[in-house]
Design a protein around this motif. Structure first.
Motif, short mmCIF file in Angstrom:
data_model
loop_
_atom_site.label_atom_id
_atom_site.label_comp_id
_atom_site.label_asym_id
_atom_site.label_seq_id
_atom_site.Cartn_x
_atom_site.Cartn_y
_atom_site.Cartn_z
N TYR A 177 -0.50 8.87 -2.37
CA TYR A 177 -1.02 7.50 -2.39
C TYR A 177 0.16 6.54 -2.52
N PHE A 178 0.21 5.50 -1.68
CA PHE A 178 1.33 4.56 -1.66
C PHE A 178 0.89 3.14 -2.04
N HIS A 179 1.79 2.42 -2.71
CA HIS A 179 1.63 0.99 -2.98
C HIS A 179 3.01 0.34 -2.92
N PRO A 180 3.18 -0.74 -2.12
CA PRO A 180 2.18 -1.36 -1.24
C PRO A 180 1.91 -0.50 -0.01
N PRO A 181 0.89 -0.86 0.79
CA PRO A 181 0.59 -0.08 2.00
C PRO A 181 1.79 -0.04 2.94
N LEU A 182 2.04 1.12 3.52
CA LEU A 182 3.15 1.27 4.45
C LEU A 182 2.69 0.94 5.87
#
Length: 243
Positions: A177-182
């Motif tokens: 899960y990534f933040h911010p969106p890639l």
């Protein structure tokens, strides 16, 4: 064209280890030299063996005691190289190397809301990255901050989290899960993603899974090897920029 001296078995060519690993070819033990990648930089060396200290010095990561270096293999597997440990560059599958600073983050007390296996905590502690374990309702996740992202994306670092199931480490880690969106630099859509919410933030879930050819190996795989796969997934998606 590769030229081999039949008597000495000498390959008169500079061998690109990353290309050999991706093509599943075995590098020769005697050749004119090896082209190796450390981080994002390429270097040519004329020896088939080097220590972790020599690799860090080659990459100008000094003093070397403030850095660690990991050996990365085809398929995303990683192995830490100690300073005085000797690496054989002709080992099949050696793809590249990655360095990490060992500086401690100051001024912030990281959350430790549940414990991880010792091997995971040791790996994360020496990674140079701030990390936390966060429990929210029934969800247990490890959050890693400022994880490096390869060129070709909208950011150079990203926060990520991994879901830790109650059966871990016998049960596998899955997805990321990534933040911010890639986003890719060429605006090309990234497949198999969806929105997710955790710890008061919106995360981008990448549905990426192990294959039958690379299954989870309890007792061998851990957060470090899974993050090696995450790097592999990022690189594979980035390759689409030039397609």
């Amino acid at each position: 064209m590769i030229k081999v001296d039949d008597e000495q078995q000498f390959v008169d060519e500079i061998i690109d280890l990353e290309e050999f690993a991706k093509s599943e070819k075995v590098p020769p033990t005697r050749c004119r030299g090896y082209r190796i990648r450390i981080g994002k930089q390429f270097y040519t060396v004329t020896r088939s063996t080097m220590t972790g200290r020599e690799l860090l010095e080659l990459a100008e990561k000094t003093p070397v005691e403030r850095f660690r270096i990991d050996q990365k293999f085809r398929g995303g597997q990683t192995k830490r190289v100690e300073l005085e440990e000797t690496v054989n560059l002709a080992t099949p599958g050696v793809e590249r190397f990655q360095t990490l600073p060992l500086d401690q983050t100051e001024g912030y007390t990281a959350r430790r809301q549940f414990r991880l296996p010792e091997v995971d905590e040791e790996y994360l502690n020496v990674s140079g990255l701030l990390w936390e374990t966060v429990l929210e309702s029934s969800k247990r996740r490890v959050i890693v901050y400022n994880f490096p992202v390869p060129d070709g994306y909208n950011v150079s670092t990203v926060d990520l989290n991994l879901q830790i199931d109650t059966g871990y480490p016998d049960t596998q880690l899955d997805m990321v899960y990534f933040h911010p969106p890639l986003m890719l630099g060429n605006k090309k859509a990234i497949a198999a993603i969806r929105d997710d919410s955790f710890d008061g933030k919106a995360w981008q879930r990448w549905s990426r899974h192990r294959t039958s050819a690379n299954p989870w190996m309890a007792g061998e795989d851990y957060i470090g090897t899974h993050l090696g796969l995450v790097e592999h997934w990022l690189e594979c998606e980035q390759l689409k920029v030039n397609k």
